[in-house]
Design an enzyme around this catalytic site. Structure first.
Site, PDB file in Angstrom:
ATOM      1  N   ASP A 150       6.604 -36.010  34.395  1.00  0.00           N
ATOM      2  CA  ASP A 150       5.915 -34.838  33.868  1.00  0.00           C
ATOM      3  C   ASP A 150       4.811 -35.331  32.951  1.00  0.00           C
ATOM      4  OD1 ASP A 150       8.458 -33.873  31.383  1.00  0.00           O
ATOM      5  OD2 ASP A 150       7.304 -35.709  31.663  1.00  0.00           O
ATOM      6  N   SER A 151       4.008 -34.422  32.443  1.00  0.00           N
ATOM      7  CA  SER A 151       2.791 -34.839  31.743  1.00  0.00           C
ATOM      8  C   SER A 151       2.989 -35.091  30.268  1.00  0.00           C
ATOM      9  CB  SER A 151       1.720 -33.756  31.901  1.00  0.00           C
ATOM     10  OG  SER A 151       2.164 -32.580  31.228  1.00  0.00           O
TER      11      SER A 151
ATOM     12  N   GLY B   4       3.362 -32.554  28.389  1.00  0.00           N
ATOM     13  CA  GLY B   4       2.928 -31.281  27.838  1.00  0.00           C
ATOM     14  C   GLY B   4       4.061 -30.452  27.281  1.00  0.00           C
ATOM     15  N   PHE B   5       5.150 -30.423  28.005  1.00  0.00           N
ATOM     16  CA  PHE B   5       6.260 -29.585  27.561  1.00  0.00           C
ATOM     17  C   PHE B   5       6.876 -30.097  26.272  1.00  0.00           C
ATOM     18  CE2 PHE B   5       9.451 -26.465  27.791  1.00  0.00           C
ATOM     19  CZ  PHE B   5      10.673 -27.061  27.510  1.00  0.00           C
TER      20      PHE B   5
ATOM     21  N   ASP C  23      -0.694 -29.758  30.887  1.00  0.00           N
ATOM     22  CA  ASP C  23      -0.836 -28.319  30.756  1.00  0.00           C
ATOM     23  C   ASP C  23      -0.335 -27.869  29.388  1.00  0.00           C
ATOM     24  OD1 ASP C  23       2.278 -27.077  32.224  1.00  0.00           O
ATOM     25  OD2 ASP C  23       1.842 -28.988  31.225  1.00  0.00           O
TER      26      ASP C  23
ATOM     27  N   GLN D  99       0.281 -21.705  35.240  1.00  0.00           N
ATOM     28  CA  GLN D  99       0.863 -21.042  34.066  1.00  0.00           C
ATOM     29  C   GLN D  99       0.539 -19.545  34.158  1.00  0.00           C
ATOM     30  OE1 GLN D  99       2.905 -22.226  31.776  1.00  0.00           O
ATOM     31  NE2 GLN D  99       2.800 -24.440  32.104  1.00  0.00           N
TER      32      GLN D  99
ATOM     33  N   GLY E 229       6.103 -23.264  32.768  1.00  0.00           N
ATOM     34  CA  GLY E 229       6.244 -22.190  31.795  1.00  0.00           C
ATOM     35  C   GLY E 229       7.361 -21.223  32.088  1.00  0.00           C
TER      36      GLY E 229
ATOM     37  N   ASP F  40      13.702 -29.437  39.132  1.00  0.00           N
ATOM     38  CA  ASP F  40      14.333 -30.417  38.248  1.00  0.00           C
ATOM     39  C   ASP F  40      14.990 -29.655  37.114  1.00  0.00           C
ATOM     40  OD1 ASP F  40      11.624 -29.990  36.701  1.00  0.00           O
ATOM     41  OD2 ASP F  40      12.991 -31.026  35.320  1.00  0.00           O
TER      42      ASP F  40
ATOM     43  N   CYS G   1      35.360 -30.568  46.554  1.00  0.00           N
ATOM     44  CA  CYS G   1      34.271 -31.522  46.310  1.00  0.00           C
ATOM     45  C   CYS G   1      34.654 -32.897  46.825  1.00  0.00           C
ATOM     46  CB  CYS G   1      33.962 -31.580  44.814  1.00  0.00           C
ATOM     47  SG  CYS G   1      32.648 -32.737  44.374  1.00  0.00           S
TER      48      CYS G   1
ATOM     49  N   CYS H 152      33.153 -35.731  45.946  1.00  0.00           N
ATOM     50  CA  CYS H 152      32.654 -36.826  45.117  1.00  0.00           C
ATOM     51  C   CYS H 152      33.802 -37.726  44.690  1.00  0.00           C
ATOM     52  CB  CYS H 152      31.879 -36.303  43.902  1.00  0.00           C
ATOM     53  SG  CYS H 152      32.878 -35.866  42.456  1.00  0.00           S
TER      54      CYS H 152
ATOM     55  N   CYS I 100      36.286 -36.253  42.068  1.00  0.00           N
ATOM     56  CA  CYS I 100      37.260 -35.283  42.564  1.00  0.00           C
ATOM     57  C   CYS I 100      38.241 -35.914  43.541  1.00  0.00           C
ATOM     58  CB  CYS I 100      36.531 -34.107  43.198  1.00  0.00           C
ATOM     59  SG  CYS I 100      35.591 -33.162  41.970  1.00  0.00           S
TER      60      CYS I 100
ATOM     61  N   HIS J  26      30.113 -36.099  38.834  1.00  0.00           N
ATOM     62  CA  HIS J  26      30.539 -34.899  39.545  1.00  0.00           C
ATOM     63  C   HIS J  26      29.452 -33.830  39.569  1.00  0.00           C
ATOM     64  CE1 HIS J  26      32.612 -31.395  40.966  1.00  0.00           C
ATOM     65  NE2 HIS J  26      32.160 -30.763  39.898  1.00  0.00           N
TER      66      HIS J  26
END
Lengths: 430, 430
Positions: free
Chosen positions: A91-92, A94-95, A145, A250, A277, A327, A365, A367, A370, A396
């Site tokens: 990511d940039s 920005g967040f 952004d 945005q 956003g 994400d 599950c 995995c 489990c 998990h």
């Protein structure tokens, strides 16, 4: 070549396809685990590979502060640094400069902020964010952004959206001028059609290093770091592969502003578009409506990335609406708090009711957690504040998310729609 | 059948052999990682298996306090609780009630102490320690002893040694009367000649459960827990397999007291003998001399277990002197502090000198950490306080210790002596 996106099947608005990137191929729709500072917390990279993670996210803000872009660059970028030869998206920043920093100063130029680590002062702009992300060398990078806060009045949403659009143009300009500086070297992984932990071709240089007895990972790292990279020189990476810069839409929670932001971002032109956003405190139904409205304005032939979302039901729902990439820290963060997603609902493993429960965490599950451990053991580990609690819980939850998306992809291809498997629920187990 | 010890090769005082236990076969000399509360901190059990761990140690004091013996018993003992079907050894709790508890009251009966978790008052005696260790169900359990403090005058060493001898007799008496209560059920793993992660035979019941689709681990857990076990009923475990109780030799740093302790412990009679009360602050040369002197009095045909030792050089040295089993928190605890043992010396990975070091941690090491990651990345993980630092550091240090012992075993069989591989050093790297 930067990125190719191939849609192979559709069902209503949903699309199943492939993202072909310099490092590997990713099946979409895809959920990307977050590896904030170059690690998906507690999970070694070989285990991520076994879980079927093909793409993960790194946070530029955090990496910029520690260990610093220069260190990562010298290791051949994030791929070399964390010994990961599949796909990375950054990511940039920005967040985080907004969410982690109360004291910040925003101008047209960029954002002045203080490091949450040591209080030192820093400055991020579209240009410096691009410079950092080029140095980190992810396959996909994001425009710098402004993440509009919530709630915000219309005027605020509009001015913020417009600045994001101007910053997007600056991001692209800098990126186009400097993308050759990506520290991939002459060796990087060629994508091929197979998915998962299959063989990948290495360039001749890395292959020679492997024959000389080095491990694959160290050969890749050495090859990636070996290319000299004087500042300002435009040097293409092997085979012309470069990073891809995605734009971010945005506009707050206003449909019209979202439309305008989409149009202005498309006008600048990017190989993929994100919806930013969101998940900033708005009601869930609002999120759904805004995303739906925004998707309608995004080109169908390019990947659509919804940032920061969501629960297992949400990722299935948004994939059904035509989102290709998502994400979220939720599976990994919830795991560290003992909150586990199961086919029968969300479980808080610390509860006393599990202290002597010899059953599997989630019998449905597959995995390794489990398949092997009891709820009583998982509960004990959490109560005892053991690191293995975090490790197993994360394995998990990630498996649950990745399996959910795998089923969604499968159901799109089979034409069955994308409802989550029956019983999947993020609601607490009664 | 409780335990069999077969010496297969000797070189001077060193012996290479096999410990055949109810759950699996262990090649000796062996180093046992410590899994304090039922977990080797941060490392999932399948990874322990891949590293070649065949036997691990659980701490009775800690497990007694949390999650409690009854919980573990109901899960089929520690094997069922932690889903581990190889070998487990538990200590008696004797060491921790002394080392972790300033406020304690020792009488002939036992030790009253306070929980370090919540301050509640508890009492350990030879009988209650045996009861707890039977409930925990380890393959090898330890007599309840008094770990003599250091320094101590001769009178104190003597009275402590004598009480340990009386407690050893009480431990054995209780154990012999109650060993049938071990919660193993009708299914437990039969040892076979192959070592490592090979196939093991399961009893018919567990095999049937496996065929019914259960995983091996859950089948074992279910079979182990399914046997009813009313208090006081002497029920033999399948095939007559039971736990083994080892005696512990004390006597401080006095050679004569050590001799007397050995003789009195042998007189009571145990299938294996430990040397306790070492690594309590004595000089290293003293440790060596006391262990050497004590070994001379222990029967050659039974396993000799040196408790709480040591560095990589020490474990190789003591194996050379005829020690068959050792345990120590050092590799795992040092790992969590970023202290890594390598073939070129000990490294403190947090040092700034490694921040841009793209080389492998230890080029001579074949573990997955050294095969994949750079020192720069390991240093970053530690500096960033990431859980993956602990996980990767622990994997490496355990691999280093296990590889060291593997080489020692190999060299004994080849008749080459047991010096550690050239270059192995616990000294800090210059």
């Amino acid at each position: 070549m930067s990125i190719q996106f191939q849609i192979e099947a559709t069902r209503d608005d949903a699309r199943a396809g492939k993202l072909i990137t310099p490092h590997a191929v990713v099946e979409t729709p895809v959920f990307m685990p977050v590896g904030t500072v170059g690690t998906v917390k507690g999970i070694p990279q070989d285990l991520l590979e076994e879980l079927g993670v093909n793409i993960l996210l790194g946070n530029t803000y955090h990496l910029y502060l520690r260990p610093g872009v220069e260190t990562v660059r010298q290791m051949g970028g994030l791929h070399g640094f964390m010994s990961w030869d599949r796909v990375i998206l950054t990511d940039s920043g920005g967040f985080q400069v907004f969410s982690l920093n109360e004291l910040r100063k925003v101008t047209e130029e960029g954002v002045t902020f203080r490091s949450h680590l040591d209080g030192s002062t820093h400055f991020f702009s579209p240009e410096s964010s691009m410079e950092a992300q080029i140095g980190l060398g992810a396959d996909i990078i994001m425009a710098f952004d402004e993440c509009t806060e919530f709630p915000a009045n219309w005027e605020r949403m509009r001015t913020s959206m417009e600045m994001t659009a101007r910053w997007a143009a600056r991001s692209k300009k800098y990126f186009e001028e400097h993308k050759g500086e990506v520290p991939w070297g002459r060796a990087h992984v060629r994508p091929d059609a197979s998915i998962g932990a299959g063989e990948r071709q290495l360039s001749v240089q890395a292959a020679e290093l492997r024959c000389a007895g080095q491990t694959r990972a160290s050969a890749l790292r050495q090859a990636e770091a070996s290319r000299k990279n004087p500042a300002g020189t435009s040097v293409s990476a092997a085979g012309g592969a470069t990073q891809s810069l995605f734009g971010i839409v945005q506009g707050g929670m206003d449909f019209e502003l979202r439309r305008e932001s989409a149009e202005r971002t498309i006008e600048i032109g990017f190989p993929g578009y994100a919806i930013g956003g969101m998940s900033v405190g708005e009601p869930r139904e609002t999120s759904r409506e805004v995303v739906k409205a925004t998707l309608a304005h995004l080109p169908k032939d390019k990947p659509r990335y919804l940032m920061g979302v969501g629960t297992p039901e949400e990722i299935a729902m948004y994939a059904g609406m035509g989102v290709d990439m998502m994400d979220c820290v939720l599976p990994t963060r919830a795991a560290r708090h003992g909150l586990l997603f199961t086919s029968a609902g969300k479980i808080s493993i610390k509860q006393a009711r599990y202290a002597k429960d010899s059953g599997s965490l989630d019998p449905a599950c597959r995995c390794r957690v489990c398949q092997r451990y009891s709820r009583a053991y998982l509960r004990h580990l959490y109560a005892a504040n053991e690191v293995l609690a975090q490790v197993l819980n994360t394995i998990h939850n990630l498996s649950f998310y990745l399996d959910t998306m795998q089923r969604v992809r499968h159901s799109i291809r089979l034409g069955e729609g994308t409802r989550p498997p029956s019983g999947v629920s993020s609601q607490p187990k009664p």
